[in-house]
Scaffold this active site. Sequence first.
Site, short mmCIF file in Angstrom:
data_model
loop_
_atom_site.label_atom_id
_atom_site.label_comp_id
_atom_site.label_asym_id
_atom_site.label_seq_id
_atom_site.Cartn_x
_atom_site.Cartn_y
_atom_site.Cartn_z
N CYS A 1 13.36 10.80 7.11
CA CYS A 1 13.10 10.44 8.53
C CYS A 1 14.41 10.50 9.24
O CYS A 1 14.54 10.57 10.45
CB CYS A 1 12.89 9.12 8.55
N GLU B 1 4.10 7.02 15.75
CA GLU B 1 2.60 6.95 16.29
C GLU B 1 1.99 5.81 15.71
O GLU B 1 1.26 4.76 16.44
CB GLU B 1 1.85 8.03 16.34
N GLU C 1 10.17 0.67 10.47
CA GLU C 1 11.36 1.90 10.20
C GLU C 1 10.55 3.21 10.50
O GLU C 1 9.80 3.69 9.63
CB GLU C 1 11.92 1.80 8.88
N LYS D 1 0.79 -1.25 0.02
CA LYS D 1 0.13 0.16 0.10
C LYS D 1 0.91 0.99 -0.03
O LYS D 1 1.57 1.46 0.87
CB LYS D 1 -1.04 0.21 1.30
N GLU E 1 10.07 15.22 16.15
CA GLU E 1 10.32 15.16 14.61
C GLU E 1 9.17 16.18 13.86
O GLU E 1 8.17 16.07 13.89
CB GLU E 1 9.88 13.76 14.00
#
Length: 797
Positions: free
Chosen positions: A300, A247, A266, A192, A397
Site C-alpha cells: 500500500c 473503495e 488503513e 477475517k 493505485e
Amino acid sequence: MTIAEQFVALEYGPAPEDPKEALSWLDQHKRRFGHFINGAWVAPSAGGYFETADPSTGEKLASVAQGSPADVDAAVRAAREASPKWQSLTPHVRARYLYALARQVQKHSRRLAVLETLDNGKPIRESRDIDIPLVGRHFYHHAGWAQLLQQEFPGYTGCGVVGQIIPWNFPLLMLAWKIAPALATGNTVVLKPAEFTPLTALAFAEICREIGLPAGVVNIVTGDGSTGEALVKHPDVDKIAFTGSTEVGRAIRSATAKSHKRLSLELGGKSPFIIFEDADLDSAVEGLVDGIWFNQGQVCCAGSRLLMQESIAEPLLGKIRDRMGTLRAGPPLDKAIDIGAIVDRVQLDRIRRLVDQGVAEGATCWQPQIAMPARGLYFPPTLLSNVHPTSVVAQQEIFGPVLAAMTFRTPSEAVELANNTVYGLAACVWSESVNVSLHVAAQLKAGVVWVNCTNLFDASCGFGGYRESGYGREGGREGLLEYLEPAWFKSAPALPAASPAPAELGGAEGDSASPAIPSVDRTVKLYIGGKQARPDSGYSMEARGARGELLGEAPLGNRKDIRNAVEAARKASGWAKSSAHNRAQVLYYMAENLSQRGGEIARRLGAAVGEERAGAEVSASVERIFSYAAWADKFDGAVHNPPFRNVTLAMNEPLGTVGIICPREAPLLGFLSVVLPAIVVGNAVIAVPSEAYPLIAGDLYQLFDTSDLPGGVVNIVTGYASQLLKTLAEHDDVDAIWSFGDEAEASAAKAFSTGNLKQVFTNEGRAIDWFQPQQAEGRWFLQHASQVKNIWVPYGE
C-alpha cells in the site's frame, strides 16, 4: 565452467527452500480448515468451502471455510462472552500471553515463512527475513504495552469486541499489527483474513491454542467479502479495524455511520519517491528497488511515483534500467529471486489493464529482458516514463511492480507534484542535504516519510495515512490509542434528541405565548475571514431566552456562506506554520480579554441560560483558554528508537480545515471547548455555534478581533446544525468534521463525510459535562485535532 569463470559470470543457480514442514502441517489438517471460534475448530454453518492456491503454480493448497452471517455471529458471541474475563486480568497476565505468542511465532518462524510464501507468492527471503521477524517484534513490543497500560493510560479502557479485516499482501504481519494492540489493551477479537491468503491466520489460531489463550479472546472467521460485510454490520461489534482498498474503506465507513462503532482505516496509497540532484543515486536506486519491487509492488505504501529532479533524470533512468535488468523473477521459494508471483488472476489482469491505459495516455513503457516463468501469475518489473501527473498511472493505485516516472525542477514543485493525489500514506525523500530532506518531508501530506531509506517498519513507530489513505495508526503509542477510549465516555448518558430545523428559512414573526416581547436589540452577523459578513440567504433566526422573550436575531447561514468560510480557512495556512509559543500568546491574550469583558458577556448569556450558569460558563471559559494556551507548546511529538540505524520523528501535525458543530447545551463554554483544541495545534475552523443561543457569535468575534487571532483561523456560521452539517461534511476541502449533538447528528456527520473519508470526531450522541476538565479538555481532544507523521531519518555508521 570453472569456478573462476562462474565467479566472473555471477550467474545464480536455484536455491530452493524446502516446503516439507509447511506441507506436512497442511496434511495434518487434511488440507481442510474450519473457522476458529471460542478456542475450537468449527465447521462452516452453511457447509461451504473455497480453495486457496499457490499463485506461482496454480496448485491447490487447501480448502477453507466460507463464513456466513451465522458463523460471524457465533464468533462475536464468543468474543463478547470472553471480554469481561479478559479485561479483568491484570496487565501482567495479559503481557505474559502476548509474550508467549511472540515466543511461539519465533519457534515456528520458518514454517510460517514458507506457508506465507506458498499462499501469497512473495519471495521466501522477504517472508523469512522481514515479515515473520516483524510479527514477533509486534507481539514482544505490545507485551510491554500490556504491562504498562494502567500506568501510561490511566482512565482509559478497551473498546470491547473488535472486528478486524486484513488484506492479502502481508497476511500474518497485518494480523500481528491488529491483534497485538487489541489484546494488549484488553479487547477481544474477531478477525477475517483475506480470501486469497488465509493459511497463516489459521496457523496463528493454532498457536493461540498452543499457549492456552483463553477461549473466545481471538476468533478467526475465513471467507470472502460477504463475510467481512457481516462482521462490519454486526451490532455487537464495538470497533472495526480495516486494512485494504479505499473503495472498500469508503463502503465500511458508510455501513458503520449509524452505529457507535469506532473505526480505523488503513487504505490505499500512491506514494511519491522523490530524488533530488544531490542524492547518492546508486543508493537511491537500491532504495527504489525496495520501494516498488518489494513484494511485487503489492504494497500500500509502495513508492510507485518516481519524482526526479530534471537535471538528473536521464542518468538516473539509465541506472534504473540497468538495475531492473539484474532483477530475477521466479518461483517464490527460490531464495535467490527478487520478483515472485502476483497473488491472483484478478490482480494480474488489473495491473495489465492499468499499464495499457497509461501507455494509451502517452507514457513510455520499458521492461527488462529477463526470464519470466512460463507457469504461474507473473508480471515483469515495469518502468513508465514521460508520465503526465494526471495520467491514470500517476493517480490510481496499481498495486503491482509498476513505476511511473516524472520530473520536477524545484523543491516546491516536487512537493506540489507529491501532494497531487487523493492519497497520503507514505513518501520517500532522497537528498544528501538534511535541510532539504526535512524541509520537504514537513510539507508532504503523508503519514510516513522515509529520508534516504524506504519501507522501514517497526512496532514502536506509528504507520497510517492522511486523506483518502485512511485515518488511525498502526503501531506505536498512537496505534494503541485506536483500541482505547476514556472509561467515562463509554457510560455517558445520551443527549435528548434535538428539535428538527424548520422547513422554511427565517424565524417566526412572533410568539402568542409571550405577549410582552421586547424589541429586538441585537442582530449579529457571520464571521468569515476575520470580518463580519451578512448571510447569503438574507434570512435570520430568532434567539429566545429561557422565558420565551426575544433576545435578538442571528443570520441563517447557507451553502455559499460555508463555501466562503472554507476558502477563508484555507487561506489561513500561516497559522499552522506559526510557532506553538506564538499560538499560546494569542490564547493568553484571548483569556485576558474575556476576563475583562466577562461581566457584560455573562449578562447577555444569562438571559438564555440563567445568570448563575452564565457566570459559571464565563469563569470556566477563561480557565479553559488558559489550559489550551498551556498545552500549545507541550502537546509535542516524540523521537522513537527503532532497532535500525534510524531515529523516527513522530510529529503531531494539524488536520487542516476542521468543520465543527458546537454543543448546544453550553453556548460559550461548549464553543471554546471544541474550537480551542482544534486551533491550538494549528488547524483553521468553521464553527456552527449553539442553536440555543447563536448570539454568542457576536461576543466571540469581538473577542477574536481584539486578541490578534489572524483572520480565517476561526470562522463562525450561525444557522441550523442539521442543515449546515451536511454542507460541511460533504465539502471536499474540509479535512475533518466534529459534531457534538444528538445521536442522529453524530450518524449524519459520519454518513455525509464518506465521500473524501474525512476524519470524524463526535460525542456519539452522549452527554459531555463541559464544566468537568476530565471530560471536556485535554489530550483526548488534542489527539483528535492532530495526526502523527513519522519521519524516518538514518544516522550513525
